[in-house]
Write a protein that holds these residues in place. Structure first.
Motif, PDB file in Angstrom:
ATOM      1  N   LYS A   1     -13.618  -5.357  -2.992  1.00 52.50           N
ATOM      2  CA  LYS A   1     -12.188  -5.692  -3.046  1.00 52.50           C
ATOM      3  C   LYS A   1     -11.420  -4.645  -3.859  1.00 52.50           C
TER       4      LYS A   1
ATOM      5  N   ARG B   1     -12.474 -10.375   4.214  1.00 54.24           N
ATOM      6  CA  ARG B   1     -12.737 -10.302   5.657  1.00 54.24           C
ATOM      7  C   ARG B   1     -11.481  -9.960   6.457  1.00 54.24           C
ATOM      8  N   ASP B   2     -10.353 -10.457   6.016  1.00 55.91           N
ATOM      9  CA  ASP B   2      -9.098 -10.173   6.714  1.00 55.91           C
ATOM     10  C   ASP B   2      -8.708  -8.700   6.611  1.00 55.91           C
ATOM     11  N   ASN B   3      -9.374  -7.981   5.745  1.00 59.18           N
ATOM     12  CA  ASN B   3      -9.033  -6.589   5.498  1.00 59.18           C
ATOM     13  C   ASN B   3     -10.173  -5.631   5.838  1.00 59.18           C
TER      14      ASN B   3
ATOM     15  N   LYS C   1      -6.726  -1.391   4.631  1.00 61.02           N
ATOM     16  CA  LYS C   1      -6.500  -2.833   4.540  1.00 61.02           C
ATOM     17  C   LYS C   1      -5.817  -3.310   5.820  1.00 61.02           C
ATOM     18  N   ALA C   2      -5.613  -4.608   5.914  1.00 62.30           N
ATOM     19  CA  ALA C   2      -4.993  -5.205   7.100  1.00 62.30           C
ATOM     20  C   ALA C   2      -3.657  -4.549   7.413  1.00 62.30           C
TER      21      ALA C   2
ATOM     22  N   LEU D   1     -16.740  -5.688   9.735  1.00 59.07           N
ATOM     23  CA  LEU D   1     -16.971  -7.094  10.097  1.00 59.07           C
ATOM     24  C   LEU D   1     -18.274  -7.284  10.850  1.00 59.07           C
TER      25      LEU D   1
ATOM     26  N   SER E   1     -12.474  -3.480   8.768  1.00 57.99           N
ATOM     27  CA  SER E   1     -12.422  -2.889  10.105  1.00 57.99           C
ATOM     28  C   SER E   1     -13.409  -3.643  10.995  1.00 57.99           C
TER      29      SER E   1
ATOM     30  N   LYS F   1     -10.874  -1.518  -1.855  1.00 56.59           N
ATOM     31  CA  LYS F   1      -9.807  -1.670  -0.866  1.00 56.59           C
ATOM     32  C   LYS F   1      -8.449  -1.939  -1.517  1.00 56.59           C
TER      33      LYS F   1
ATOM     34  N   SER G   1      -2.574  -2.855  10.880  1.00 58.00           N
ATOM     35  CA  SER G   1      -1.366  -3.310  11.564  1.00 58.00           C
ATOM     36  C   SER G   1      -0.467  -2.126  11.905  1.00 58.00           C
TER      37      SER G   1
ATOM     38  N   GLU H   1      -6.094 -11.189  -1.797  1.00 54.11           N
ATOM     39  CA  GLU H   1      -6.261 -11.213  -0.354  1.00 54.11           C
ATOM     40  C   GLU H   1      -7.718 -11.457   0.019  1.00 54.11           C
ATOM     41  N   ASN H   2      -7.910 -12.000   1.222  1.00 57.50           N
ATOM     42  CA  ASN H   2      -9.243 -12.253   1.740  1.00 57.50           C
ATOM     43  C   ASN H   2      -9.874 -10.937   2.180  1.00 57.50           C
TER      44      ASN H   2
END
Length: 103
Positions: free
Chosen positions: A7, A18-20, A82-83, A26, A22, A10, A87, A15-16
């Protein structure tokens, strides 16, 4: 890396993780989890130490896969992106396609 180290790498606070990740991050995480679950069901560890050893072996399978991917691609699997970065990348690809469609 520990979860905390990952974490921090990153730049995540609340923040989660897993949500961040690639897709490769994952996928390798899931490989470690599924391998560990499969080994655990087969070997039925009884103690915390036995469970810990099974988890390490499951993680080693994913670690070996990561090293092989990195050797083949010449790029690290673990990324600081990160996410929000993923995005932006998706938005850029969509906008680039729209621009090409207009030409």
């Amino acid at each position: 890396m520990t979860t905390r180290q990952y974490k921090t790498f990153k730049g995540l606070k609340k923040e989660n993780l897993r949500d961040n990740m690639s897709l490769l991050e994952l996928t390798l995480n899931q490989l470690a989890e599924v391998t560990t679950t499969t080994l655990s069901k087969k070997e039925k560890p009884q103690t915390f130490e036995e469970n810990k050893q099974v988890a390490k072996r499951g993680g080693n399978v994913a670690g070996n896969a990561r090293k092989e991917i990195e050797a083949q691609t010449g790029e690290p699997v673990i990324t600081s992106k990160k996410a929000v970065d993923f995005s932006r990348l998706l938005t850029d690809v969509i906008e680039d396609k729209d621009d090409k469609d207009k030409e």
